[in-house]
Write an enzyme that holds these catalytic residues in place. Structure first.
Site, short mmCIF file in Angstrom:
data_model
loop_
_atom_site.label_atom_id
_atom_site.label_comp_id
_atom_site.label_asym_id
_atom_site.label_seq_id
_atom_site.Cartn_x
_atom_site.Cartn_y
_atom_site.Cartn_z
N ARG A 1 -9.54 6.64 -0.52
CA ARG A 1 -8.24 7.27 -0.85
C ARG A 1 -8.44 8.70 -1.34
O ARG A 1 -7.62 9.58 -1.09
CB ARG A 1 -7.46 6.43 -1.87
CG ARG A 1 -8.17 6.27 -3.19
CD ARG A 1 -7.37 5.45 -4.19
NE ARG A 1 -8.23 5.02 -5.29
CZ ARG A 1 -7.86 4.98 -6.56
NH1 ARG A 1 -6.64 5.32 -6.91
NH2 ARG A 1 -8.70 4.56 -7.49
N SER B 1 -1.89 7.49 -7.65
CA SER B 1 -2.92 6.52 -7.27
C SER B 1 -3.33 6.63 -5.81
O SER B 1 -4.48 6.43 -5.46
CB SER B 1 -2.42 5.09 -7.50
OG SER B 1 -2.00 4.93 -8.83
N GLU C 1 10.13 1.54 -0.26
CA GLU C 1 9.21 1.62 0.88
C GLU C 1 9.95 1.57 2.21
O GLU C 1 9.58 2.26 3.16
CB GLU C 1 8.18 0.49 0.80
CG GLU C 1 7.21 0.58 -0.39
CD GLU C 1 7.82 0.13 -1.71
OE1 GLU C 1 8.93 -0.45 -1.70
OE2 GLU C 1 7.20 0.36 -2.77
#
Ligand SMILES: Cc1ncc(C[n+]2csc(CCOP(=O)(O)OP(=O)(O)O)c2C)c(N)n1
Lengths: 273, 312
Positions: free
Chosen positions: B7, B34, B55
């Site tokens: 990530r 994050s 989402e």
């Protein structure tokens, strides 16, 4: 913008209703009720000089966009696309038929010229329209994005996610039109899940809210010609009648998703004059 | 070679690639710190859309942006990015064939302590089953950076599977990532391991242990799970005569099934075992603890190799 002749537009709407009913009849399936409630609104958008589009250049980045989020009303959508020149009237014979060259599926898909995104699952179109509105703004285009929503479709939570987003990003080139025909598939909207107070709901989400009679061509033209709000997205709540134009279809859940029999088709045509 | 979470590599790659490509836009669903997409947002706020914890709205907004020629990277925790949006992805992304890159971070048991609702172990199954969708999972920093670039050049829907914990740098800049191509990481002869993501690093540890017992296996990094590299699987399964797959995902629908399908299609009958989650929800615990308890650790891979070799 020259104000197009209201009588001309009403005539156009009548023609479109006849065409939509014809292709649903020929296909033997489809959604007449929700096609007819949206007909006058779509007529004004495409033929009242409201939308900037060029059917011979359907991907022009500067075009205004139209999305039919309640995609089951494809009978009227393809009829409009044919009359606007995106497809030909003979293409309509393949509506809902296998090997349809223009991909005239039960619900729209971008393989058909003039269609921006696939539909069929209610609740997605407002978010997609918002994404398009953000994209055209990034490009510095002054494109407007129109999206027609069903009233039952407003039961979907995603609609309200999108409503919050467009407020947050001040997406004022997004114009949602609620085809408020008060009927869903298996019930009337009020008895299924009442939307009222509907104007207050949109106002609470900080949208620029207008309410009109969705079968009054003059009222439709007037509201669609309003300048954009400086920062708010706009919603037009259009009071409509499901099955508008054919007396025995009007307000009936039974005419949500069935094609007319030969007899009913003839009966309906007699009223569409 | 750089030790870092995939990530982190993604966040960094976006910043670099976004500099001279205005088509790149990034969306997030309220977890940009994050997911690391915030790095892009800080640098290019006009092209960053944080949609909040919504989402479904994010995925469809990304689809809309794609129709205007943008290349949207819709980023979020994999469990919610996909779990909440199967229908949105199916209709507005896969079926509409919009150029949306879905980037799911925090995948697999490697997520650790947040527990099974945050440990996404069914995402590859979801995404492999969808027409028009490709599935890419990089193994380390270098591969993530290259794959991010490749996804920009690739036109069409894609799922990019990233991880939370730091992983070892495996590749240097001579590595060449290509969508649809597996790469041999280490050559051996007794058996071939096809591994993906964090399991490439785990397999390397297992191979060190095995080497001490004179068992030498080949390791292949399969970073494109769909479309799977049929050639490399066919060739190496045949030449080695025994196959293991390794993935931090349920054993249903992920890499193991993808490799198994190739073996079946090609009528290659060799001993074959899948190292994967055994169709169960795990629990809380650190990533390494969960890997040990739920069958994904280097020890389990080494044991699976030995068991499979016995069948050869
Ligand atoms: C997500 C989703 N759920 C269910 C359906 C099935 N469905 C198709 S039309 C319809 C009723 C829609 O009612 P409304 O939005 O009011 O449309 P209209 O009355 O204008 O036809 C339903 C439930 C669907 N297409 N999508």
């Amino acid at each position: 913008m020259a104000n197009p002749n209201i009588t001309e537009l009403e005539k156009k709407a009548l023609e479109l209703r006849k065409l939509a009913l014809k292709i649903i009849y020929q296909a033997g399936s489809g959604h007449p009720g929700g096609s007819f409630s949206a007909t006058d609104l779509m007529t004004a958008l495409y033929f009242g000089g409201i939308m900037n589009y060029d059917a011979s250049n359907p991907k022009d980045p500067k075009r205004d966009r139209f999305l039919l989020s309640k995609g089951h009303a494809s009978g009227i959508y393809y009829s409009v696309l044919a009359k606007a020149g995106y497809i030909s009237e003979s293409d309509l014979d393949s509506y809902r038929k296998i090997n349809s060259e223009r991909f005239l599926s039960g619900h729209g898909h971008p393989k058909t010229p003039g269609i921006e995104i696939a539909s069929g699952s209610l609740g997605q179109g407002l978010s997609v329209a918002h994404g398009i509105a953000l994209g055209t703004k990034l490009d510095g285009n002054d494109s407007k994005v129109y999206v027609i929503l069903g009233d039952g479709e407003l039961h979907e939570g995603q609609i309200w996610e999108a409503a919050m987003s467009a407020d947050q990003f001040k997406t004022n080139n997004l114009i949602a039109i609620v085809d408020y025909n008060k009927v869903c598939q298996d019930n009337i909207t009020k008895d299924l899940k009442d939307l009222e107070p509907l104007e207050d709901k949109w106002k609470a989400f900080n949208w620029d809210v207008h309410r009109i009679d969705g079968h009054n061509m003059e009222a439709i033209m007037n509201v669609l010609q309003l300048p954009l709000h400086p920062e708010k997205p706009r919603v037009i709540i259009a009071d409509t009648i499901k099955g508008k134009g054919v007396s025995f279809m009007e307000g009936q859940t039974a005419w949500h998703g069935v094609a007319p029999s030969a007899e009913d088709y003839e009966k309906a045509l007699k009223e569409l004059v | 070679m750089k030790d870092a979470a995939t990530r982190d590599a993604y966040g960094q790659a976006l910043v670099e690639l976004g500099a001279d490509d205005p088509r790149i836009v990034v969306l997030d669903a309220g977890v940009s710190d994050s997911s690391r997409s915030k790095k892009f947002g800080d640098k290019y706020p006009d092209r960053f859309f944080n949609m909040g914890i919504a989402e479904a709205d994010m995925v469809c907004t990304a689809a809309g942006l794609a129709t205007t020629g943008k290349i949207p990277f819709a980023t979020g925790f994999a469990c919610f990015l996909l779990g909440r949006t199967m229908d949105q992805i199916l209709v507005s992304v896969a079926y509409s064939n919009t150029n949306v890159k879905l980037v799911g971070t925090h995948t697999g048991l490697a997520v650790g302590e947040d527990g099974p609702s945050a440990q996404m172990i069914v995402d590859m199954a979801y995404m492999r089953a969808m027409p028009n969708m490709i599935v890419v999972q990089p193994a380390d920093w270098e591969e993530t950076v290259q794959a991010t670039r490749a996804l920009i050049d690739y036109e069409g829907p894609a799922y990019f599977r990233l991880g939370r914990p730091k992983v070892k740098g495996i590749f240097d800049s001579s590595y060449k990532f290509e969508i649809g191509k597996g790469r041999v990481v280490k050559k051996g002869s007794d058996l071939v391991i096809f591994a993906t993501g964090i399991m490439v690093q785990e397999s390397l540890v297992a191979m060190e242990k095995l080497a001490k017992e004179n068992i030498n296996v080949t390791l292949v990094n399969i970073s494109t799970i769909k479309p799977i590299d049929r050639e490399i699987i066919t060739e190496l399964a045949t030449s080695h005569g025994a196959v293991i797959t390794a993935e931090d995902h349920n054993y249903i629908g992920g890499l193991g099934d993808a490799v198994g399908e190739v073996l079946l299609d090609q009528q290659i009958s060799v001993p074959f075992k899948r190292v994967a989650v055994n169709d169960q929800f795990a629990e809380t615990g650190t990533g390494p603890e969960l890997f040990e308890k739920y069958g994904l650790s280097a020890n389990h891979i080494a044991q699976a190799v030995k068991n499979t070799l016995k069948l050869k």
